[in-house]
Design an enzyme around this catalytic site. Structure first.
Site, PDB file in Angstrom:
ATOM      1  N   LYS A  80       0.818  -1.222   0.000  1.00 48.51           N
ATOM      2  CA  LYS A  80       0.000   0.000   0.000  1.00 48.51           C
ATOM      3  C   LYS A  80       0.848   1.267   0.000  1.00 48.51           C
ATOM      4  CE  LYS A  80      -2.701  -0.115   3.579  1.00 48.51           C
ATOM      5  NZ  LYS A  80      -2.140  -1.293   4.257  1.00 48.51           N
ATOM      6  N   ARG A 117     -10.884   3.144   9.446  1.00 48.25           N
ATOM      7  CA  ARG A 117     -10.679   1.752   9.861  1.00 48.25           C
ATOM      8  C   ARG A 117     -11.947   1.137  10.441  1.00 48.25           C
ATOM      9  NH1 ARG A 117      -5.321  -0.140  10.333  1.00 48.25           N
ATOM     10  NH2 ARG A 117      -3.751   1.491  10.203  1.00 48.25           N
ATOM     11  N   ARG A 123      11.091  -9.983   4.678  1.00 48.59           N
ATOM     12  CA  ARG A 123      11.449  -8.590   4.946  1.00 48.59           C
ATOM     13  C   ARG A 123      11.943  -8.420   6.378  1.00 48.59           C
ATOM     14  NH1 ARG A 123       6.859  -4.042   4.943  1.00 48.59           N
ATOM     15  NH2 ARG A 123       6.650  -4.782   7.081  1.00 48.59           N
ATOM     16  N   ARG A 183      13.799  -7.316  11.926  1.00 54.88           N
ATOM     17  CA  ARG A 183      12.602  -6.921  12.684  1.00 54.88           C
ATOM     18  C   ARG A 183      12.053  -8.120  13.447  1.00 54.88           C
ATOM     19  NH1 ARG A 183       8.959  -2.964   9.006  1.00 54.88           N
ATOM     20  NH2 ARG A 183       7.443  -3.676  10.531  1.00 54.88           N
ATOM     21  N   ARG A 220      -1.942  -9.788  12.513  1.00 52.61           N
ATOM     22  CA  ARG A 220      -2.177  -8.467  11.912  1.00 52.61           C
ATOM     23  C   ARG A 220      -3.093  -8.577  10.700  1.00 52.61           C
ATOM     24  NH1 ARG A 220       3.808  -7.287  11.333  1.00 52.61           N
ATOM     25  NH2 ARG A 220       3.214  -5.988   9.585  1.00 52.61           N
TER      26      ARG A 220
END
Length: 198
Positions: free
Chosen positions: A24, A99, A138, A144, A155
């Protein structure tokens, strides 16, 4: 769409939706550049208000510091303030807002007050398993620790729960434009601009 003496205005009032890892942010930046409209993410709005210590930023930080969700009315006020800025008058691309269905109503009211309305809602459709793999890769590259398969799937599930009702609302209004988000970055950008008639 609004009309000017020269014909249809290029104004575009857009939303972009898609799960974490759908690209996005990348596509929002490209579409905003192609259409000369600001890409506005709620994350950016929050950071700008908090770092600028605006009245709304101070209020939002008081909730964030306690580990609580920032109430809709605070988020709505921040978005209203951002959409009133000069660069958003010719259009905008919202990412991360609305949202909730209550925020859909709030955005409708904001645009109605300004005498405008949404032109389209762009939806990046992706294969969730492929997105999970993309985000795990990623996370490994960037070190991360939050990008574990469990947290990523959580998520995505939260996204699905939150977004499904919104998608249904915008689909009923005839505003939803679905694009295959699994293609190359360039192909996705081209497809998004095509569904917008740009």
């Amino acid at each position: 769409m609004t009309t000017t003496p020269d014909g249809p205005a290029a104004a575009r009032r857009l939303l972009i939706v898609g799960p974490p890892g759908a690209g996005k942010g990348t596509q929002a930046a490209r579409i905003s550049s192609a259409l000369s409209i600001p890409a506005i993410s709620t994350g950016d709005i929050f950071r700008a208000n908090v770092s600028g210590e605006t009245e709304l930023g101070v209020l939002a930080k008081s909730y964030i510091d306690k580990g609580e969700y920032v109430p809709d009315e605070v988020t709505n006020d921040m978005v209203r303030s951002r959409l009133a800025e000069d660069d958003a008058q010719a259009g905008f691309l919202l990412d991360g807002y609305p949202r909730t269905l209550a925020q859909v109503d709030a955005l409708d009211a904001m645009l109605d007050e300004a005498g405008s309305a949404l032109d389209a809602v762009l939806m990046l459709e992706v294969d969730y398993d492929a997105v999970v793999e993309r985000l795990i890769a990623r996370g490994a590259e960037q070190g991360r620790s939050d990008d574990t398969e469990e947290t990523i799937r959580k998520r995505i599930e939260v996204y699905r729960e939150q977004t499904t009702p919104l998608v249904e609302v915008y689909e009923k209004r005839g505003l939803l434009r679905r694009v295959d988000g699994m293609r190359s970055i360039d192909d996705v950008t081209t497809a998004l601009l095509q569904v917008l008639g740009a």
